[in-house]
Design a protein around this motif. Structure first.
Motif, mmCIF file in Angstrom:
data_model
loop_
_atom_site.group_PDB
_atom_site.id
_atom_site.type_symbol
_atom_site.label_atom_id
_atom_site.label_comp_id
_atom_site.label_asym_id
_atom_site.label_seq_id
_atom_site.Cartn_x
_atom_site.Cartn_y
_atom_site.Cartn_z
ATOM 1 N N ALA A 29 15.396 -4.438 74.352
ATOM 2 C CA ALA A 29 15.838 -5.790 74.015
ATOM 3 C C ALA A 29 14.716 -6.790 74.255
ATOM 4 N N PHE A 30 13.998 -6.561 75.379
ATOM 5 C CA PHE A 30 12.863 -7.429 75.690
ATOM 6 C C PHE A 30 11.810 -7.318 74.585
ATOM 7 N N GLN A 34 12.870 -9.153 71.519
ATOM 8 C CA GLN A 34 12.740 -10.593 71.750
ATOM 9 C C GLN A 34 11.281 -11.020 71.624
ATOM 10 N N ARG A 87 10.154 -10.942 68.096
ATOM 11 C CA ARG A 87 10.780 -11.997 67.306
ATOM 12 C C ARG A 87 10.034 -13.316 67.476
ATOM 13 N N MET A 123 7.439 -16.030 78.950
ATOM 14 C CA MET A 123 7.762 -14.623 78.795
ATOM 15 C C MET A 123 6.605 -13.750 79.297
#
Lengths: 508, 309
Positions: A203-204, A207, A210, A221
């Motif tokens: 998921a990281f 992200q 993206r 991040m």
């Protein structure tokens, strides 16, 4: 130096474990099958993506194709590797360290730290081998647009290090001196956690891709990623030291590298926490540091109260004669002196948190006094448990519980004092109006905070814990003093066995 | 160079596998380590190989304690276990190369050492074979080769002859004789006691984790027999000789063979010599008169009860 001499020198420097494990891995059906399956599935994904892109009209969002393809390939690669490498490493270590059949490797002159380093390096190289085979597919996603090279590199590297980290954990589990079923159960449990973390990792990655590395907010991040990498690195190093200690002979000074590492890491992590406090204008990072350190030091304390109380010739001959250095060695060497090291480190952690948060820390929304009190109460409680368990083992349980199982007394005390009374109090007392007096009393021996920071401290609890911890320490002072008096280098040589054993005579 | 085992004890839970075992041996000696199954032989040998740690007691090899300095002791000990190597996907040569690296033999010497040991243990022809594809005998040789890589002063061999064909057994026996001549101290367990008798200079008999007998083989075999066994082969007149023997003092029993008599005789060397003189005086023509040595098998059966832990 000639080329040949260089070649020989390099050859000698290569860890034998790496040579052997890589030879076996590239010949083994398991590794090759997983590698081929992974590559075939990645190829199918790429071909599918290309056909799909060709069929789609130009009105479709073309920019998303590369990122989507990358994530799909990365997920296959990542989950394939996480299934293969840590499991392979853990199983090998477990079979080599099994009670009934310790591998003959462990009776060679190779050092335990080289064994562990070799196994970690092997896992790293096998992972690199699998990743490198997939790199063309990963990079191909760049051609289809929607993702940049830096994102590809960062996500791939993060995945790579995650798998190596998991392998280090698997090696630790494999080396534990426990039964095979226990290790398997523990391994399955950790594997489940690992898969959950892997989903979070994916998921990281999604992200990250993206938003891209240059997108707004990417700085935060990247900082978060750096913090996670640093923590993972520290955890991996600690696990590597622990694994080394597990496979070292009991007569060795097994605690020294671990305690040295923890002391250095205490300082390094404090530096990072202070930097984070300054950068974020909040003592939150320092609180996280203090809680983390107290948790690790507590484990060391529970282990140290069960350590040796006499030192064999191997350690004894390395004890410094200088009184100050001898005291330093007493704290760091394998043995009960670790109890004092842990208590001192606990005190230092709380004092550091308190002084920085109060004196030099920025004013933020955190309720510093309450958090400080929580930390103090937690540390006092832990000291109370450790001291009580040590006293019980030395007195009434001396014949029933071996020293190395003192931690089990802690566990029993914890169940009896910290779990059962609060459960009973909660059952008896209506707590709809907040914590009543019974619940408050019943939760005194609980090291974890039971109320919100706004509730304020309950002074009787703090006093009770202070008294308990002080008593638990005082009753063991004489033990510690005797231990320190015993901790000295012998004056003469180790007595030889000459004359004790008659030549070829039965002494059974 | 001496190996001194002192009060070795090993507990597995409530089971005491080895209970105060003490013995010692030196360079050039080949010690047979015998006992029934479950007597504690393998446990003792694994402790001596530093694979296991004793619950108490210690063993010292050339002044180096196995408990205190296992790493140092490992340079002195070569161990051949009863279980063969279980490494997958590795050839004989790679296996030996790995262990030579693990023993930190430098590259220049490593190549030479491995070649020499492969030749010595007759592995040159199978060096590229996968370990898993080898027969038990070949695997046993690989194990022996591995144990020899670092030229240890002490060899501990746990059932090295088990499962070997007769030729391989003879070869192994010869190898052990060579090692003994090289000055290595050898401790070797086996259930084939007749073979042990041929190569051992001493024996340690163990049962239920305790040493029952230990010593030089000659002493053990002689001191254990109160009655000696004498074999007499006459040139004819077997029945007359039989009768004469039964008349003489010290004779406890006579068993007749095809052309010889086996006499159970209680008496000293001098009395045995007098017996021979008396037989000659009575006109018996003696072609052969010798004392039959008690063997390890008899001794083993006499001292053990077959109990296990």
């Amino acid at each position: 130096m000639t080329l040949r001499e260089w070649r020989e020198r390099i050859n000698d420097a290569i860890n034998p474990i790496v040579v052997k494990e890589l030879r076996q891995a590239v010949r083994g059906r398991f590794v090759v099958t997983v590698l081929v399956l992974s590559l075939v599935s990645q190829m199918i994904i790429v071909i599918g993506a290309m056909i799909g892109q060709r069929l789609e009209s130009m009105s479709v969002e073309r920019t998303a194709v590369g990122a989507g393809l990358f994530m799909t390939i990365f997920s296959v690669l990542f989950f394939g590797s996480i299934m293969l490498v840590p499991m392979y490493s853990g199983f090998r270590m477990m079979s080599e360290r099994s009670d009934s059949n310790v591998d003959l490797l462990f009776i060679t002159t190779i050092r335990p730290r080289n064994v562990v380093a070799g196994k970690i390096l092997s896992a790293a190289v096998i992972t690199a081998l699998i990743f490198s085979a997939s790199v063309p597919f990963l990079v191909f996603s760049y051609v289809l647009r929607g993702i940049d090279f830096i994102s590809i590199a960062i996500v791939t590297l993060a995945g790579y290090f995650f798998i190596v980290s998991q392998s280090v954990l698997a090696l630790f589990v494999g080396a534990l001196p426990a039964s095979r079923p226990f290790k398997l159960l523990l391994g399955i449990g950790l594997f489940a956690i690992s898969i959950t973390t892997s989903v979070a990792m994916s998921a990281f990655a999604a992200q990250f891709i993206r938003f891209g590395v240059t997108a707004p907010g990417a700085r935060g991040m990247t900082g978060g990623l750096a913090a996670v990498v640093a923590l993972a690195l520290i955890a991996d190093l600690l696990l590597a030291f622990l694994t080394t200690a597990l496979i070292s002979p009991p007569s060795a000074n097994r605690a020294l590298p671990i305690r040295l590492f923890l002391t250095i890491m205490w300082l390094v992590s404090l530096g990072i926490a202070i930097w984070a406090v300054i950068d974020n204008a909040s003592v939150g990072a320092l609180l996280v540091w203090a809680v983390g350190e107290l948790a690790i030091i507590s484990l060391v304390l529970f282990s140290a109260i069960g350590e040796r109380e006499e030192w064999g010739p191997r350690i004894a001959r390395t004890i410094p004669r200088d009184p100050l250095r001898r005291f330093g060695a007493f704290l760091l060497f394998s043995g009960g002196g670790g109890t004092i090291w842990a208590l001192l480190m606990m005190a230092a952690t709380i004092a550091t948190f308190g002084s920085i948060a109060y004196l030099g820390g920025p004013a933020d929304s955190l309720n510093v006094p309450r958090y400080l009190m929580w930390l103090l109460e937690g540390a006092l409680c832990i000291a109370g448990y450790a001291g009580t368990a040590l006293l019980l083992r030395r007195t009434i349980l001396t014949r029933r519980v071996p020293a190395r199982a003192t931690w089990a007394i802690v566990l029993v005390l914890f169940v009896l004092l910290a779990i059962l009374p609060p459960l009973a109090a909660f059952a008896l007392e209506d707590d709809s109006q907040g914590f009543g007096i019974f619940i408050r009393i019943a939760t005194i021996p609980n090291p974890f905070p039971m109320t919100s920071p706004e509730a304020g401290p309950w002074i009787p609890k703090t006093i009770a814990l202070c008294v308990w911890a002080a008593l638990a320490i005082v009753v063991n002072v004489e033990w510690a003093r005797t231990l320190f008096a015993r901790f000295r280098r012998p004056n003469g040589e180790t007595p030889a066995m000459e004359g004790i054993v008659p030549e070829l005579s039965a002494e059974g | 160079m001496r190996v001194e085992v002192s009060n070795l004890r090993k507990e597995f839970g409530r089971t005491v596998a080895v209970d105060g075992v003490s013995f010692s041996f030196s360079s050039g000696e080949v010690i047979g380590f015998v006992g029934p199954n479950g007597a504690g032989k393998t446990t003792t040998m694994r402790i001596l190989a530093t694979l296991d740690e004793p619950t108490s007691g210690d063993a010292v090899v050339d002044g180096v304690s196995l408990v205190q300095d296992p790493e140092e002791a490992r340079t002195l000990i070569g161990f051949v276990p009863d279980a063969l190597p279980t490494h997958h996907d590795i050839t004989v040569h790679e296996y030996l190369d790995f262990f030579a690296r693990a023993y930190r033999i430098p590259f220049a010497r490593r190549v030479r050492v491995i070649e020499r040991i492969e030749e010595f243990t007759n592995l040159t022809g199978i060096r590229q074979k996968n370990l898993k594809s080898l027969s038990k005998g070949m695997n046993q040789r690989v194990c022996l080769a591995r144990a020899l890589l670092h030229d240890p002063k002490v060899l501990i061999l746990d059932e090295p002859a088990a499962g070997l064909d007769p030729r391989a057994r003879i070869e192994l026996r010869e190898l052990i004789r060579v090692f003994s001549a090289q000055g290595k101290a050898i401790l070797m367990s086996s259930h084939i006691l007749t073979e042990l008798s041929e190569i051992c200079t001493g024996a340690v008999i163990i049962e239920r984790g305790r040493v029952l007998k230990a010593g030089n083989l000659d002493d053990l075999l002689v001191t254990d027999s109160e009655v000696r066994t004498i074999v007499i082969r006459p040139l004819g007149g077997l029945d007359a000789l039989h009768r004469s023997l039964l008349e003489l003092p010290g004779t406890r029993g006579v068993r007749a063979g095809d052309d010889e008599l086996t006499v159970q005789y209680a008496g000293s060397d001098a009395e045995a010599s007098d017996l021979l003189a008396e037989l000659v005086r009575r006109g018996h023509r003696i072609a052969e008169f010798h004392q039959q040595r008690a063997n390890l098998e008899q001794l083993f059966m006499n001292v053990t009860t077959g109990g296990v832990q």
